[in-house]
Design an enzyme around this catalytic site. Structure first.
Site, PDB file in Angstrom:
ATOM      1  N   ASP A   1       0.822  -1.226   0.000  1.00 31.17           N
ATOM      2  CA  ASP A   1       0.000   0.000   0.000  1.00 31.17           C
ATOM      3  C   ASP A   1       0.851   1.269   0.000  1.00 31.17           C
ATOM      4  O   ASP A   1       0.335   2.374   0.136  1.00 31.17           O
ATOM      5  CB  ASP A   1      -0.940   0.004   1.219  1.00 31.17           C
ATOM      6  CG  ASP A   1      -0.183  -0.100   2.541  1.00 31.17           C
ATOM      7  OD1 ASP A   1       1.067  -0.043   2.525  1.00 31.17           O
ATOM      8  OD2 ASP A   1      -0.841  -0.238   3.589  1.00 31.17           O
ATOM      9  N   GLY A   2       2.179   1.111  -0.097  1.00 29.50           N
ATOM     10  CA  GLY A   2       3.046   2.291  -0.180  1.00 29.50           C
ATOM     11  C   GLY A   2       3.598   2.753   1.154  1.00 29.50           C
ATOM     12  O   GLY A   2       4.430   3.653   1.208  1.00 29.50           O
ATOM     13  N   GLU A   3       3.126   2.143   2.265  1.00 35.12           N
ATOM     14  CA  GLU A   3       3.686   2.537   3.561  1.00 35.12           C
ATOM     15  C   GLU A   3       5.093   1.966   3.720  1.00 35.12           C
ATOM     16  O   GLU A   3       5.473   1.028   3.026  1.00 35.12           O
ATOM     17  CB  GLU A   3       2.754   2.052   4.688  1.00 35.12           C
ATOM     18  CG  GLU A   3       1.412   2.773   4.645  1.00 35.12           C
ATOM     19  CD  GLU A   3       0.448   2.346   5.751  1.00 35.12           C
ATOM     20  OE1 GLU A   3       0.815   1.487   6.583  1.00 35.12           O
ATOM     21  OE2 GLU A   3      -0.676   2.866   5.761  1.00 35.12           O
TER      22      GLU A   3
ATOM     23  N   ARG B   1      16.632  26.597   2.753  1.00 34.87           N
ATOM     24  CA  ARG B   1      16.538  27.810   1.946  1.00 34.87           C
ATOM     25  C   ARG B   1      15.206  28.531   2.072  1.00 34.87           C
ATOM     26  O   ARG B   1      15.129  29.728   1.912  1.00 34.87           O
ATOM     27  CB  ARG B   1      16.902  27.503   0.489  1.00 34.87           C
ATOM     28  CG  ARG B   1      18.408  27.304   0.338  1.00 34.87           C
ATOM     29  CD  ARG B   1      18.833  26.948  -1.041  1.00 34.87           C
ATOM     30  NE  ARG B   1      18.388  25.612  -1.415  1.00 34.87           N
ATOM     31  CZ  ARG B   1      18.490  25.108  -2.627  1.00 34.87           C
ATOM     32  NH1 ARG B   1      19.008  25.829  -3.590  1.00 34.87           N
ATOM     33  NH2 ARG B   1      18.078  23.886  -2.872  1.00 34.87           N
TER      34      ARG B   1
ATOM     35  N   LYS C   1      24.423  38.343  -7.468  1.00 35.14           N
ATOM     36  CA  LYS C   1      23.358  37.550  -8.106  1.00 35.14           C
ATOM     37  C   LYS C   1      21.995  38.108  -7.714  1.00 35.14           C
ATOM     38  O   LYS C   1      21.776  38.463  -6.561  1.00 35.14           O
ATOM     39  CB  LYS C   1      23.472  36.096  -7.648  1.00 35.14           C
ATOM     40  CG  LYS C   1      22.387  35.186  -8.193  1.00 35.14           C
ATOM     41  CD  LYS C   1      22.688  33.720  -7.894  1.00 35.14           C
ATOM     42  CE  LYS C   1      22.256  33.319  -6.516  1.00 35.14           C
ATOM     43  NZ  LYS C   1      22.522  31.906  -6.225  1.00 35.14           N
TER      44      LYS C   1
HETATM   45  C1  R5P Z   1      22.197  30.314  -3.006  1.00 39.18           C
HETATM   46  O1  R5P Z   1      21.986  31.167  -2.298  1.00 39.18           O
HETATM   47  C2  R5P Z   1      23.175  29.194  -2.863  1.00 39.18           C
HETATM   48  O2  R5P Z   1      24.373  29.572  -2.286  1.00 39.18           O
HETATM   49  C3  R5P Z   1      23.393  28.592  -4.216  1.00 39.18           C
HETATM   50  O3  R5P Z   1      24.036  29.540  -5.050  1.00 39.18           O
HETATM   51  C4  R5P Z   1      22.090  28.203  -4.828  1.00 39.18           C
HETATM   52  O4  R5P Z   1      21.347  27.453  -3.934  1.00 39.18           O
HETATM   53  C5  R5P Z   1      22.298  27.452  -6.111  1.00 39.18           C
HETATM   54  O5  R5P Z   1      21.059  27.145  -6.641  1.00 39.18           O
HETATM   55  P1  R5P Z   1      20.863  26.844  -8.181  1.00 39.18           P
HETATM   56  O6  R5P Z   1      21.832  25.757  -8.550  1.00 39.18           O
HETATM   57  O7  R5P Z   1      19.430  26.407  -8.275  1.00 39.18           O
HETATM   58  O8  R5P Z   1      21.116  28.121  -8.913  1.00 39.18           O
END
Ligand code: R5P
Length: 293
Positions: free
Chosen positions: A36-38, A94, A191
């Site tokens: 059942d996937g458990e 994150r 970035k």
């Molecule tokens: C971001 O803040 C981290 O340090 C990495 O740069 C990031 O998680 C990389 O994610 P992706 O490979 O999706 O660009």
């Protein structure tokens, strides 16, 4: 008493190296799905009266998290004196903020679940951004280890005349520390992320470093877009190389990233063909230092 080291499936290699370095006994965790996937979980190894270290890297955590909890509960029920989680990669770091109304702050919920299951957490380079330390999220004792010295040794031994490049401000902590250790220059790019797979990167004037090999260093390669876009901005320089701590490489990220670099290497925090840098010695030292019975 000898510690019992129990790898969840997929973590056997790392656990074997760890057990050898800290003279632990290597056991096993058998898992399978019921029709059942458990999840079915059985421990091989006797936890009675000793510390148990469950090894489970947490890349793609959702399908294995319940088995991990069942393994920890079973070790405790069978008499372990402490049950520790060795997670070379720690997931759910994150989403540490409600970016949009109604979103889950999954890093908080995940920390609550892990803290209610384990006595201690050991991990390497968790993605600490808005929270300065794991203790802001986790209520159990945590040990945060850093891969930078091992990345630095690998670069020093394998790349001639490197220029260490961090792709975003958050990577200053790795780029700066690695560069300082090996006496190389470093630069940090800027970035802006517009979405899971959309990033823009601003690069300063790098003409002073054209005789050096650019080495991009980052904690996580997930969609790979950060590395791909950064590599695309290094025209005119020597072919770039790349060293990451956590090689998640989701979907087609590995083929995209490996096409952009002369060489891509990673630590073995997440098993991947790019693994070249072993982290078991870091974890073994921490176990021998902090968690003696
Ligand atoms: C971001 O803040 C981290 O340090 C990495 O740069 C990031 O998680 C990389 O994610 P992706 O490979 O999706 O660009």
């Amino acid at each position: 008493m000898q510690r019992l080291i129990l790898p969840l499936p997929g973590n056997e290699g790392f656990a074997k190296r760890l057990a050898a370095l800290c003279q632990g006994e290597l056991g096993a965790v058998e898992t399978r799905q019921f029709p059942d996937g458990e999840s079915y979980v059985r421990l091989h190894g006797d936890p009675r009266g000793r510390a148990v270290d469950i090894v489970c890297t947490l890349a793609r955590p959702d399908p294995r998290f319940l088995s991990l909890v069942y393994a920890a509960d079973t070790a405790r029920e069978l008499g372990a004196t402490q049950v520790n989680l060795i997670a070379p990669y720690l997931a759910y770091m994150r989403q540490d903020k409600r970016f949009q109304e109604g979103e889950s702050i999954s890093s908080l919920s995940f920390a609550r679940l892990v803290s209610s299951t384990f006595d201690r957490l050991l991990t390497v380079d968790p993605h600490l951004h808005r929270h300065p330390t794991l203790s802001a999220l986790y209520t159990i004792p945590t040990t945060t280890l850093h891969a930078a010295p091992r990345l630095a040794s690998w670069i020093a031994a394998n790349v001639q005349s490197p220029l260490i490049i961090g792709p975003d401000e958050e990577s200053e902590q790795w780029a700066g520390s690695i560069a300082e250790r090996i006496g190389a220059p470093h630069v940090v790019l800027r970035k802006t992320r517009q979405g899971d797979r959309q990033v823009d990167i601003q690069v300063p004037d790098l003409s002073a470093w054209q005789d050096r090999t650019p080495v991009l260093v980052d904690d996580i390669a997930s969609s790979g877009r950060t590395l791909v876009v950064a590599a695309g901005k290094l025209a005119g320089m020597r072919p770039p190389q790349c060293v990451v701590v956590h090689a998640l490489f989701a979907e087609d990220a590995w083929s995209q990233v490996s096409d952009c670099f002369e060489r891509v290497v990673s630590t073995d925090a997440v098993p991947h063909p790019s693994n070249r840098i072993e982290l078991a010695p870091l974890l073994a030292n921490a176990l021998l230092r902090d968690l003696r019975d």
